[in-house]
Design a protein around this motif. Structure first.
Motif, PDB file in Angstrom:
ATOM      1  N   VAL A  17      72.851  46.007  47.400  1.00 45.16           N
ATOM      2  CA  VAL A  17      73.183  47.363  46.939  1.00 45.16           C
ATOM      3  C   VAL A  17      73.916  48.180  48.004  1.00 45.16           C
ATOM      4  CG1 VAL A  17      71.329  47.449  45.242  1.00 45.16           C
ATOM      5  CG2 VAL A  17      70.875  48.220  47.570  1.00 45.16           C
ATOM      6  N   ILE A  18      73.768  47.807  49.282  1.00 42.69           N
ATOM      7  CA  ILE A  18      74.526  48.409  50.381  1.00 42.69           C
ATOM      8  C   ILE A  18      75.202  47.275  51.134  1.00 42.69           C
ATOM      9  CG2 ILE A  18      74.415  49.772  52.502  1.00 42.69           C
ATOM     10  CD1 ILE A  18      73.810  51.406  50.022  1.00 42.69           C
ATOM     11  N   PHE A  31      77.005  66.153  57.204  1.00 45.98           N
ATOM     12  CA  PHE A  31      77.702  64.959  56.725  1.00 45.98           C
ATOM     13  C   PHE A  31      77.337  64.751  55.255  1.00 45.98           C
ATOM     14  CE2 PHE A  31      78.352  60.405  56.042  1.00 45.98           C
ATOM     15  CZ  PHE A  31      79.575  60.184  56.673  1.00 45.98           C
ATOM     16  N   GLY A  32      78.334  64.700  54.397  1.00 43.15           N
ATOM     17  CA  GLY A  32      78.095  64.522  52.970  1.00 43.15           C
ATOM     18  C   GLY A  32      78.357  63.094  52.531  1.00 43.15           C
ATOM     19  N   LEU A  33      77.444  62.554  51.738  1.00 52.36           N
ATOM     20  CA  LEU A  33      77.659  61.257  51.100  1.00 52.36           C
ATOM     21  C   LEU A  33      77.996  61.516  49.639  1.00 52.36           C
ATOM     22  CD1 LEU A  33      74.763  59.128  52.632  1.00 52.36           C
ATOM     23  CD2 LEU A  33      77.206  58.691  52.905  1.00 52.36           C
ATOM     24  N   GLY A  40      74.688  53.909  45.630  1.00 53.11           N
ATOM     25  CA  GLY A  40      73.953  53.489  46.826  1.00 53.11           C
ATOM     26  C   GLY A  40      73.599  54.616  47.775  1.00 53.11           C
ATOM     27  N   LYS A  41      73.933  55.861  47.408  1.00 57.67           N
ATOM     28  CA  LYS A  41      73.684  57.003  48.298  1.00 57.67           C
ATOM     29  C   LYS A  41      72.201  57.127  48.644  1.00 57.67           C
ATOM     30  CE  LYS A  41      75.267  60.310  45.641  1.00 57.67           C
ATOM     31  NZ  LYS A  41      75.450  59.555  44.382  1.00 57.67           N
ATOM     32  N   GLY A 201      81.510  60.952  53.596  1.00 56.67           N
ATOM     33  CA  GLY A 201      81.659  59.517  53.391  1.00 56.67           C
ATOM     34  C   GLY A 201      81.698  59.249  51.895  1.00 56.67           C
ATOM     35  N   PHE A 202      82.753  58.566  51.437  1.00 65.44           N
ATOM     36  CA  PHE A 202      82.856  58.185  50.035  1.00 65.44           C
ATOM     37  C   PHE A 202      82.142  56.846  49.828  1.00 65.44           C
ATOM     38  CE2 PHE A 202      87.218  60.460  49.478  1.00 65.44           C
ATOM     39  CZ  PHE A 202      86.568  61.668  49.252  1.00 65.44           C
ATOM     40  N   ILE A 203      81.170  56.822  48.928  1.00 62.94           N
ATOM     41  CA  ILE A 203      80.421  55.594  48.631  1.00 62.94           C
ATOM     42  C   ILE A 203      80.758  55.126  47.224  1.00 62.94           C
ATOM     43  CG2 ILE A 203      78.114  54.563  48.394  1.00 62.94           C
ATOM     44  CD1 ILE A 203      78.646  55.358  51.204  1.00 62.94           C
ATOM     45  N   ARG A 204      81.073  53.840  47.112  1.00 66.12           N
ATOM     46  CA  ARG A 204      81.354  53.269  45.795  1.00 66.12           C
ATOM     47  C   ARG A 204      80.818  51.838  45.770  1.00 66.12           C
ATOM     48  NH1 ARG A 204      85.620  50.458  43.311  1.00 66.12           N
ATOM     49  NH2 ARG A 204      85.949  51.021  41.131  1.00 66.12           N
ATOM     50  N   GLU A 205      79.900  51.581  44.841  1.00 64.74           N
ATOM     51  CA  GLU A 205      79.304  50.247  44.677  1.00 64.74           C
ATOM     52  C   GLU A 205      78.763  49.705  45.996  1.00 64.74           C
ATOM     53  OE1 GLU A 205      82.155  47.800  42.671  1.00 64.74           O
ATOM     54  OE2 GLU A 205      82.157  49.049  40.872  1.00 64.74           O
ATOM     55  N   GLY A 206      78.085  50.582  46.755  1.00 59.19           N
ATOM     56  CA  GLY A 206      77.437  50.168  47.992  1.00 59.19           C
ATOM     57  C   GLY A 206      78.349  50.017  49.190  1.00 59.19           C
ATOM     58  N   VAL A 207      79.623  50.380  49.029  1.00 58.28           N
ATOM     59  CA  VAL A 207      80.613  50.244  50.108  1.00 58.28           C
ATOM     60  C   VAL A 207      81.085  51.633  50.533  1.00 58.28           C
ATOM     61  CG1 VAL A 207      82.892  49.340  50.732  1.00 58.28           C
ATOM     62  CG2 VAL A 207      81.389  48.017  49.223  1.00 58.28           C
ATOM     63  N   LEU A 208      81.171  51.855  51.840  1.00 57.01           N
ATOM     64  CA  LEU A 208      81.769  53.085  52.360  1.00 57.01           C
ATOM     65  C   LEU A 208      83.281  52.898  52.313  1.00 57.01           C
ATOM     66  CD1 LEU A 208      81.106  55.856  53.786  1.00 57.01           C
ATOM     67  CD2 LEU A 208      81.468  54.650  55.943  1.00 57.01           C
TER      68      LEU A 208
END
Length: 238
Positions: A17-18, A31-33, A40-41, A201-208
């Motif tokens: 998942v990460i 810091f914003g996720l 995955g945030k 940080g942009f998170i998409r499908e467990g990927v930064l």
């Protein structure tokens, strides 16, 4: 750096998942996720506060590898689900968590009053928490997270269900807290909140998929808004 994630991955069974996430957050930084539900945030911040342990890599907070029990005293955490006692009043809930944090006497009384005023709940302090609305429960959870003046404040979707005027005042207070040196991590899918962060940080499908200041991210994608920038980075990864 207050928070350092080094090549962190997390799997539940066979599901990863990460995926190899690295970033750091400095003292006094917000810091914003940012990412959609299921990106995955929440898993990431659970590793930061020590609720989950990384399958691969290290999550370090204030120079200590997490999870670490002693470090929890320096962290304020507001989860997505409100961990409140419904049979207790708002004030009883916050007094209970104040005692757990080691607050006593005059300091305890002052901090309880301060955070209850901050989230606009003082007039509801004697009401049973089970009778609170969803937004009131979120506000009480935020007050509890900020109660003991932690060095690290981790907030998972803190303003969901909160009206715009109070949301603005909460963000103003987060900015004040940041100025005192507190490090803040906020997860959100609200684009205008992301604009208020020092870095995102942009998170998409467990990927930064990207990280930087709001202006950097917009400039790199020639976007007019954070939403456009997120879509540009997301599209590039499809």
């Amino acid at each position: 750096m207050s928070i350092v994630l080094q090549s962190v991955s997390k799997s539940f069974g066979k599901k990863e998942v990460i995926k190899d996430v690295s970033f750091s957050v400095g003292k006094g930084e917000i810091f914003g996720l940012l990412g959609p539900s299921g990106s995955g945030k929440t898993t990431l911040i659970k590793m930061i506060v020590g609720i989950e342990e990384a399958s691969i890599g290290d999550a370090n907070v204030l120079g200590v590898k997490m999870p670490d029990l002693k470090s929890l005293q320096k962290i304020g955490f507001m989860a997505q689900s409100d961990a409140l006692y419904g049979e207790l009043t708002g004030k009883e809930n916050i007094a209970f968590f104040a005692a757990l944090s080691g607050l006593k006497g005059k300091k305890k009384k002052e901090r309880i009053q301060y955070v209850m005023d901050l989230v606009n709940l003082s007039e509801h302090a004697s009401k049973r928490t089970g009778d609170y609305s969803g937004g009131m429960k979120r506000r009480l959870s935020l007050a509890i997270a900020m109660l003991h003046e932690p060095q690290i404040l981790v907030l998972d979707e803190p303003t969901v269900g909160i009206d715009p005027i109070l949301r603005q005042s909460i963000w103003e207070e987060l900015e004040n807290i940041r100025r005192t040196g507190t490090t803040i991590i906020v997860t959100t899918h609200v684009m205008d909140e992301a604009e208020k962060c020092d870095r995102i940080g942009f998170i998409r499908e467990g990927v930064l998929i990207a990280s930087g200041t709001p202006e950097q991210l917009k400039s790199e994608t020639m976007s007019h808004s954070i939403e456009e920038a997120f879509l540009a980075y997301g599209g590039a990864k499809q």
